[in-house]
Design a protein around this motif. Structure first.
Motif, PDB file in Angstrom:
ATOM      1  N   TYR A  33     -67.346 -10.798  19.828  1.00  0.00           N
ATOM      2  CA  TYR A  33     -66.781 -11.999  20.440  1.00  0.00           C
ATOM      3  C   TYR A  33     -65.259 -11.919  20.357  1.00  0.00           C
ATOM      4  O   TYR A  33     -64.700 -11.420  19.368  1.00  0.00           O
ATOM      5  N   THR A  38     -56.027 -11.201  20.561  1.00  0.00           N
ATOM      6  CA  THR A  38     -54.867 -10.465  20.036  1.00  0.00           C
ATOM      7  C   THR A  38     -55.262  -9.500  18.919  1.00  0.00           C
ATOM      8  O   THR A  38     -54.786  -8.372  18.879  1.00  0.00           O
ATOM      9  N   GLY A 113     -60.151 -17.711  16.057  1.00  0.00           N
ATOM     10  CA  GLY A 113     -59.738 -16.327  15.808  1.00  0.00           C
ATOM     11  C   GLY A 113     -58.981 -16.209  14.499  1.00  0.00           C
ATOM     12  O   GLY A 113     -59.153 -15.247  13.748  1.00  0.00           O
TER      13      GLY A 113
END
Ligand code: FAD
Length: 280
Positions: A33, A38, A113
């Motif tokens: 995922y 980044t 993230g």
């Protein structure tokens, strides 16, 4: 350059995402995922990660929510750090977020993230730990609400194929007095020597720390020590440091003794700000 080819999927629902992951698994394809992408891009360029497919979570509406619903501030996992700062929905989270990376990077990095990433810092989990937030996790069986304390211990405890959809924080907790402290060694946008998020709730200081040990944490023993009003602030800080859950980091950014010195000053700043009174 990324030295391998991969398929790219951008599903539009939670069910489609779980289904896509499952289908790729049945085809024996390794999928990952991504949200901001980044970290995946830098690690893939360095050959630290390999995937046959990436599944982008940004197309899922639930992962992009940023609003109050029924007394909770609901923050989707794919919300970018700049959005967190601009929305002002959870001021402590927005303030802490503003101390991560430069504006351009923060325009890509997502809340999910940051917390699921591979660095040892994961600084944005700190405000979530002290606000006892609820986490909505997408599983094969559907969406499940769980406490941040059950899904995060040093790192996220997700099973294969699961992902974070949202974080839900009581609106009452988003309005409490807070302080966000980040001390770095080199530039202000560096990884932290010490990162602290703290709130004042019911005459107690609730605190979570990052950068100090090899993972971010909130510790009952540290909170007890810091809230022990029968002792002086220096003694409370001394006792708190005695309860660190792991050895203090000792690396090229700072030797252990210097990091401890910085931590003491940061804790002093936290207590004096939240309890009132001059810093010593
Ligand atoms: C210039 C720069 C400076 C930085 N400075 C700091 C800093 O000071 N402090 C700090 O804490 N971090 C810092 N970081 C690290 C950054 O927060 C992480 O690398 C973060 O993972 C990047 O977010 P992303 O959305 O781009 O992640 P992605 O690359 O999209 O994903 C990273 C990982 O998280 C997983 N993931 C993403 N979203 C989810 C989800 N919803 N559910 C489950 N898993 C998910 C992915 O599978 C992948 O393994 C910095 C990064 C950069 C580039």
């Amino acid at each position: 350059m990324i030295a391998f080819d991969f398929e790219y999927f951008k599903p539009e629902t939670v069910d489609e995402t779980i289904h896509t992951y499952r289908q790729l698994q049945l085809q024996r394809k390794r999928s990952i995922y991504i949200a901001g992408g980044t970290e995946f891009i830098s690690r893939a360029r360095l050959g630290q990660v390999h995937a046959d497919a990436v599944i982008d979570l940004k197309g899922i509406p639930e992962c992009n929510v940023l609003e109050v619903q029924g007394g909770q501030a609901v923050i989707g996992s794919a919300i970018r750090l700049t959005q967190l700062e601009e929305a002002g929905l959870f001021p402590l989270l927005g303030t802490h977020s503003r101390k991560i990376a430069d504006h351009t990077s923060r325009n890509r990095i997502t809340l999910g993230g940051n917390i699921a990433g591979e660095t040892v810092y994961r600084e944005l989990v700190l405000p979530l730990l002290i606000s006892d937030c609820e986490v909505i996790v997408a599983k094969k069986s559907g969406l499940e609400a769980t406490s941040i304390h059950d899904i995060f211990n040093q790192h996220l405890l997700l099973q294969d194929g699961e992902f974070i959809v949202q974080f839900r924080v009581s609106v009452a907790d988003t309005t409490l007095p807070f302080i966000s402290v980040k001390k770095t060694a080199f530039s202000s946008f560096d990884y932290p020597l010490v990162s602290i998020a703290a709130i004042r709730k019911e005459e107690r200081t609730l605190i979570a720390l990052g950068g100090v040990c090899g993972y971010p944490f909130r510790s009952r023993e540290i909170e007890e020590s810091l809230n022990n009003q029968s002792l002086s602030i220096p003694d409370r800080i001394h006792n708190a440091i005695g309860h660190l859950p792991a050895p203090m980091l000792d690396d090229f950014r700072a030797l252990r003794d210097y990091r401890e010195f910085v931590l003491k000053h940061a804790l002093n700043e936290v207590l004096h700000t939240l309890e009132g009174g001059p810093e010593i």
